[in-house]
Design a protein around this motif. Sequence first.
Motif, PDB file in Angstrom:
ATOM      1  N   ARG A   1       0.852  -1.197   0.000  1.00 23.74           N
ATOM      2  CA  ARG A   1       0.000   0.000   0.000  1.00 23.74           C
ATOM      3  C   ARG A   1       0.888   1.247   0.000  1.00 23.74           C
ATOM      4  N   GLN A   2       0.589   2.173  -0.915  1.00 27.16           N
ATOM      5  CA  GLN A   2       1.390   3.397  -0.932  1.00 27.16           C
ATOM      6  C   GLN A   2       0.755   4.452  -0.026  1.00 27.16           C
TER       7      GLN A   2
ATOM      8  N   ASN B   1      -4.234   4.326   2.822  1.00 22.18           N
ATOM      9  CA  ASN B   1      -3.164   5.078   2.158  1.00 22.18           C
ATOM     10  C   ASN B   1      -2.586   6.153   3.065  1.00 22.18           C
TER      11      ASN B   1
END
Length: 345
Positions: free
Chosen positions: A22-23, A274
């Motif tokens: 996950r960014q 995020n």
Amino acid sequence: MIEKVPNSAQALPHKLVDQFGRQVDYIRLSITDRCDFRCVYCMSEDMTFLPRDEVLSLEECARLVKVFVRLGVSKVRITGGEPLVRKNALWLFEEIGKLKNLNELVLTTNGSQLEKQAQNLKNAGVKRINISLDSLDATRFKTITRTGELDKVLRGIQAAKLADFDSIKLNTILMRGFNDDEVLSLVDFAIGQAIDISFIEEMPLGDVNHTRESTFMSNIDTLKLLQSKYPLIASVETTGGPARYWRVADAEGKSNTKIGFISPHSHNFCESCNRVRITCKGELYLCLGQEDKIDLMPILRSHPNDDAPLVEAILASMAIKPKGHDFDIRRNEPAVIRFMSHTGG
Ligand code: SAM
Ligand code: SF4
């Protein structure tokens, strides 16, 4: 090992990506744990606030945000406590508003200071604003916030409308026995004002003066109630967050007011997380509902002119971002003992 990084506006070659791929491109920064309200779901009646020297200075906040933006963060939410009660908070908004690689500077506020500050915030670059509003009844509003004045907040909402933000959204926590009968009137109010509204399920953060099970209202029930009154159209819109949205269709079938549901209990949203949160003490919490964190304040203070150790610590923190929260209101104890006002909502 990261090379020494000079303080510059340049983006770094690294992005913040956690162990689950996950960014992280969104930070929520709490700039104070203090507040002029004492909402029953957020704080206990007697709160002890941090001494000033244990709180990040506004310059330290600005430095942190700059580093995160260089690491690919494109959205910053300023929150608290009540961010607008912090002296000179506007300076910080102006500093962040100047950052070239930042797409969105947004704010969560209880609205009490907006009458005076809305236009300045807009001028500083704040794009969108969330205003907490749990009741339209002045006596009830006082019961829920313990100290708040409904009129002042309503005037703040009008000032925000005049300042013409890209969007204004009300945040409402429904609590059984407090305001659960105001769903329709709050939505009618939002429609009348041509603003959006989100319903947030109460989360078990901090030891407040009631059990969360006793006040729990599921968003599933709230949605059912709203569907019985309004033609709602499910929306695929996302603000990159956990909210699921519906639009209220008007007489021509076009949709306008957006209704959001943030449902940590009835819909787990961690898979697409995020974001990370930074408290006013400089703690970087990797998840709202877990204790995993690193302390950025000592790094900031022991390296006043070198961002490299900060960058290194932030990159390393991605390895401990948990898969998700495990809120369980039936447990009858807070999932984490820190209050929402400490972490920043
Ligand atoms: N003081 C500002 C305000 O009230 O909007 C910003 C900080 S407040 C902690 C941010 C958001 O967190 C508010 O929308 C509030 O309703 C929400 N919040 C506080 N305690 C909560 C809880 N226990 N569960 C869910 N949301 C909570
Ligand atoms: Fe203050 Fe916001 Fe918490 Fe209410 S929810 S006590 S306004 S920080």
